[in-house]
Design a protein around this motif. Sequence first.
Motif, short mmCIF file in Angstrom:
data_model
loop_
_atom_site.label_atom_id
_atom_site.label_comp_id
_atom_site.label_asym_id
_atom_site.label_seq_id
_atom_site.Cartn_x
_atom_site.Cartn_y
_atom_site.Cartn_z
N LYS B 412 0.83 -1.19 0.00
CA LYS B 412 0.00 0.00 0.00
C LYS B 412 0.87 1.25 0.00
O LYS B 412 1.91 1.31 0.64
CB LYS B 412 -0.87 -0.02 1.25
N THR B 413 0.41 2.28 -0.71
CA THR B 413 1.09 3.58 -0.67
C THR B 413 0.97 4.16 0.74
O THR B 413 -0.09 4.10 1.35
CB THR B 413 0.47 4.53 -1.70
N ARG B 414 2.07 4.69 1.24
CA ARG B 414 2.07 5.29 2.57
C ARG B 414 2.52 6.74 2.54
O ARG B 414 2.47 7.44 3.56
CB ARG B 414 2.98 4.49 3.51
N LYS B 433 -4.29 14.26 2.91
CA LYS B 433 -5.22 14.31 4.05
C LYS B 433 -6.45 13.41 3.87
O LYS B 433 -6.80 12.67 4.79
CB LYS B 433 -5.65 15.76 4.33
N PRO B 434 -7.10 13.41 2.70
CA PRO B 434 -8.27 12.53 2.57
C PRO B 434 -7.90 11.04 2.61
O PRO B 434 -8.81 10.20 2.62
CB PRO B 434 -8.84 12.90 1.19
N PHE B 435 -6.61 10.73 2.62
CA PHE B 435 -6.19 9.32 2.63
C PHE B 435 -5.51 8.92 3.92
O PHE B 435 -4.98 7.83 4.02
CB PHE B 435 -5.29 9.05 1.41
N ILE B 440 -2.08 6.76 4.49
CA ILE B 440 -1.19 7.52 3.60
C ILE B 440 -0.98 8.91 4.19
O ILE B 440 -1.92 9.70 4.28
CB ILE B 440 -1.80 7.65 2.19
N SER B 441 0.24 9.21 4.60
CA SER B 441 0.44 10.47 5.31
C SER B 441 1.85 11.04 5.23
O SER B 441 2.07 12.17 5.63
CB SER B 441 0.09 10.28 6.78
N ALA B 442 2.81 10.29 4.69
CA ALA B 442 4.21 10.70 4.86
C ALA B 442 4.77 11.43 3.64
O ALA B 442 4.81 10.88 2.54
CB ALA B 442 5.06 9.47 5.16
#
Lengths: 535, 535
Positions: B412-414, B433-435, B440-442
């Motif tokens: 998964k994309t992080r 932000k919506p993810f 996903i945040s980095a």
Amino acid sequence: MVSRIKDQAFNHSRVMEYMHHLADENGPRLAASPGYQRAAQWAVDTLSKDGIESARIEKFGDFGRSWTWSGISVQMIEPQATTLNAVPLAWSSGTDGLITAPVVFAPLWENPRDTAQTDLVKLAERIDAYKNQYAGKLKDKIVLLSGKRPFKLPSEPETQRWSADDLNGMMSARDPRTEDLYEWPLLKVPFKTADRWLMYEMIPAEIQSDYSDRTARLMNRLIEFLNKEQVAAVAMTNTEGNGAVIFAESFGSNLASGPIPAAAVQLMPEHYNRLVRLVQRKVPVSLSIKVDATFPELNAKGKNVIADLPGGSKRREVVMMGAHLDSWHGGTGATDNAAGVAVVMEAMRILKTLDLELDRTVRLGLWDAEEVGHLGSRAYVKEHLGDPRTMKLKSAHETFSVYFNIDTGSGKTRGILTQGNDMVKPIFIELMKPFEEHGISAAVPRNDWGTDHQAFDAVGLPSFNLLQDQLDYWSHTHHSNVDTVDHIVPQDLMVSAAFMASLVYHAAIRDELMPREPLPPPLPKPQPLPEILQD
Amino acid sequence: MVSRIKDQAFNHSRVMEYMHHLADENGPRLAASPGYQRAAQWAVDTLSKDGIESARIEKFGDFGRSWTWSGISVQMIEPQATTLNAVPLAWSSGTDGLITAPVVFAPLWENPRDTAQTDLVKLAERIDAYKNQYAGKLKDKIVLLSGKRPFKLPSEPETQRWSADDLNGMMSARDPRTEDLYEWPLLKVPFKTADRWLMYEMIPAEIQSDYSDRTARLMNRLIEFLNKEQVAAVAMTNTEGNGAVIFAESFGSNLASGPIPAAAVQLMPEHYNRLVRLVQRKVPVSLSIKVDATFPELNAKGKNVIADLPGGSKRREVVMMGAHLDSWHGGTGATDNAAGVAVVMEAMRILKTLDLELDRTVRLGLWDAEEVGHLGSRAYVKEHLGDPRTMKLKSAHETFSVYFNIDTGSGKTRGILTQGNDMVKPIFIELMKPFEEHGISAAVPRNDWGTDHQAFDAVGLPSFNLLQDQLDYWSHTHHSNVDTVDHIVPQDLMVSAAFMASLVYHAAIRDELMPREPLPPPLPKPQPLPEILQD
């Protein structure tokens, strides 16, 4: 004395030389196969050369078919030309050249390893139902016979060593006889009793069991169906592991009376699953298969290797250690169980080299056909010690002290499972003390099962399997195509060999025989099987 | 809008259908191979069917030899008859039938993967020394060319997901341009500069590098020696992983000018190591090898797949996303990189299906020959955007906004690696932000390298690789024979596709182009190679 033993084990070790001969050069060693015969003869020769003149092969029973394979090719022809990794399943046919055929998915066979709690009745019903569904549709086809292998990406380390906490936890476990009932929920007897029933084929009808003899009957029934349908070949995959590795046992029977299936191959799960996905999406798939497998002998005898270091004042009394010499056939049988054989042969060598004065006789047993139902150790016990069915005992039973077994891969010994015998616990704790610095300390009040000490246990003799670090035995090497010397940790074998030598030495010179539990009763007569399971 | 994108991605997903076609049905997709051609055509057809009419193949350059394999058999003849698992190495010869020959151990080739810090001069000296040692001794032999693979039993989980702590740690990392100097200790320039030099073959002589072009020269030199000696075949093994898996790349060159070696096979390490142990103990070993491998085309072109979703008010401005379509050939290229292709194709499908109004044009690139030196993306950039050697730029460079790449397996994309561009960090944080609810945040202030965004980075364009969970990419699937759909986590692809769609959508409608760093200078002229490395 322990120092001298350790010096031999650590500074003059021959375990890796033994590993080389047992695994790299003569492995695999499927029971009754040419590889087994060579390895057994090598063991006798090596023990003899080391001065243990009594080393000998003891034949037993009617093992039935010897089987061996020398090559396999599984080739995808469509939709893509590529090679698939596979191991033939033992006691299935060779192909007599290359066969090319379309593939059908007919998951008739759920490998019982995944169904430890499966009701065999349900499995029988499943096979009967599928037989109706697939009859007439399998002729000249290559049949994908098992379900798709679901993967879990491994999120835990695949190599395990016991921590001090683990060992402490095991040592303070509940009474094993209570705990064991949990394992067999429908059979309200201690595990040990159930296990004797299972091993000696006297299984109450209500038991839910994956035990080999019952599943073998169902397998034979399925094979007869597949033979009648004239399938070209069958393919299956693992029911354990996380991919890449091929775990391969048998499809077919060593018994001369069992039906012989068409070529049966175990595919790497990644390759098998791809076939299933393609077929399920209606993409035509065909394979070419060539299996070079033969039955060199149809009525082979079993062959244990036995060797003695004669005792002194109590030479009729026997302290025994052993490990099974046979293996499965996909790798070279390095961790299962050349490792154990190397350990006990090394322990014999150490005792002989140090020329230790023994009161009791120390005996080595390298067992045949453990993988096929502990046949070697069971035959030995029945011949020399007693019959667990009737509990008619031989005179040697009285003078038999103890049997130590090792059969859990390359991992270092960490303790001994006391098999519910509380009297041996303080004795073992004392004997482990000189090995605490190597991490050997746990006297674990549990039963162990699934290997050769059970044959001795079944006639009420003190018999114990060593507790070992698991390493990657269960994740990678157990019955697999990567059971090779690469997965051996030499230092671990050296420690185990030193401990085993010390253990049998001290058992051979202590004042008393190893304390025994009360004898088990003769086994009850088997109850009739449910109709659907009867032949 | 993000909700509508997520609904498409999660409830109407087609990623696994794409995976099926890319990997199960048409994989593997070695650059220029028939599998690659089929997959490229399938991608064009599928995009077209989904209404993206601009989907097209863009040819480039002189790739050279196309190569493909359809079967392999490696059989141990003595001391035991058994089958060994192997994958042919790309661009080596087929055997033209079965060859049987004795085995010699001549570890002339250290796979550069194990020698990232190896001085190439030392490697060259090693090859020259071995050439003297082995000249005249290799004729008609099967040569074990690599060292024995030392095993470490895996004591860490082989599947990894980033924890919140991991991501936080990465986000607060040191200035990447400082950090990167650490990676190239002898080259006192930022990583990015070094990387441009490496990619464009202008490597200062003093660099210690495993980079493909330098090692390719040494490999060619070795191949010429082996050809002169008339070896029958060569065998090697992995330099990574923990066994069971075969990692297989090339031995030989796609370039029409490179020497073609005899059949070269990569063995499963357990099988390779057994051969080495036997030979080292003077046990005679012979093998039979059959490799079905051909060169269907000698002067193939490269083929990228390009497709556009036309923009509105700013249609000359381009937001691009991409993933490489080619793979290695041992598995089916599922995680490397059908996964990335499925994600970007799905993102295109989602944007098209939702019929979103885009200001800028969104362009998809499925790159050829990433595995052979990022050839597809480099050719695209040079053709359309600019030449990194001279920094002569095309007019499209000015209107190019950003390129997003995905190429680290199924995980998964992080987050996104900011490639040292601090201005994009707040933009990416907003877009993630919506993810956050999906992990996903980095925005990680580091350079990523080794995949196709580098070609864009080299001409100073904003270009970023997504940060993904690693799963078992490095332990199992990367360039291996188990790179199959089994190792795909469908939910992870779905999340990545939703995020990618949202990312390019928002980049296509934001007011400004993505902020750029200052342009890099033209590359300096290469310094001369040390004599031993010169052809």
